[in-house]
Structure formats: structure tokens, C-alpha cells
Design a protein around this motif. Sequence first.
Motif, PDB file in Angstrom:
ATOM      1  N   GLU A  46      46.154  16.414 -32.886  1.00 28.11           N
ATOM      2  CA  GLU A  46      44.799  16.277 -31.832  1.00 28.11           C
ATOM      3  C   GLU A  46      43.938  16.535 -32.170  1.00 28.11           C
ATOM      4  O   GLU A  46      42.953  16.095 -32.300  1.00 28.11           O
ATOM      5  CB  GLU A  46      45.960  16.217 -30.396  1.00 28.11           C
ATOM      6  CG  GLU A  46      46.900  14.925 -30.857  1.00 28.11           C
ATOM      7  CD  GLU A  46      47.785  15.099 -29.593  1.00 28.11           C
ATOM      8  OE1 GLU A  46      47.601  15.713 -28.851  1.00 28.11           O
ATOM      9  OE2 GLU A  46      48.638  14.328 -29.330  1.00 28.11           O
TER      10      GLU A  46
ATOM     11  N   GLU B 146      42.135  16.327 -34.882  1.00 27.35           N
ATOM     12  CA  GLU B 146      41.115  14.888 -35.071  1.00 27.35           C
ATOM     13  C   GLU B 146      40.251  14.996 -33.948  1.00 27.35           C
ATOM     14  O   GLU B 146      38.902  14.146 -33.937  1.00 27.35           O
ATOM     15  CB  GLU B 146      41.969  13.963 -34.558  1.00 27.35           C
ATOM     16  CG  GLU B 146      43.516  13.488 -35.379  1.00 27.35           C
ATOM     17  CD  GLU B 146      44.414  12.070 -35.136  1.00 27.35           C
ATOM     18  OE1 GLU B 146      44.473  12.599 -33.668  1.00 27.35           O
ATOM     19  OE2 GLU B 146      44.462  11.393 -35.727  1.00 27.35           O
TER      20      GLU B 146
ATOM     21  N   SER C 168      36.286  14.572 -35.742  1.00 32.46           N
ATOM     22  CA  SER C 168      35.072  13.172 -34.296  1.00 32.46           C
ATOM     23  C   SER C 168      33.919  14.005 -34.260  1.00 32.46           C
ATOM     24  O   SER C 168      33.134  13.643 -34.140  1.00 32.46           O
ATOM     25  CB  SER C 168      36.078  12.887 -33.534  1.00 32.46           C
ATOM     26  OG  SER C 168      35.010  11.719 -32.257  1.00 32.46           O
TER      27      SER C 168
END
Length: 51
Positions: A22, A25, A29
Motif C-alpha cells: 500500500e 502504491e 501515485s
Amino acid sequence: MQPRQREDEKWAEQIKKERQFEELEHLFSKAKRAQENVLHLFHEAWQGNRA
């Protein structure tokens, strides 16, 4: 080591891996947004030079 303890350790390791994923990610982003911003600024500068 008891079976229950091994199972708990496997779950803890899985949760740790998921949190790391996570975080990756999230960083990806942020990098993608930064890239889009740079491309937008470049495009604006290019349009300004052509005007």
C-alpha cells in the motif's frame, strides 16, 4: 514452535507485506501526479513559446 504461534506469525508477515505494498502504491501515485504536473508545465511553456 506451536502451530498457533506459526499461524499468527504468518498473518503478521502478510499484514506487513500488504502495508508495504500500500505504501508503494501511494508513492507511485504521488510520482505519477508529479510527472503529470511536469508534463503540464512543459506543455504550457511550449505553448507560450509558440504564441
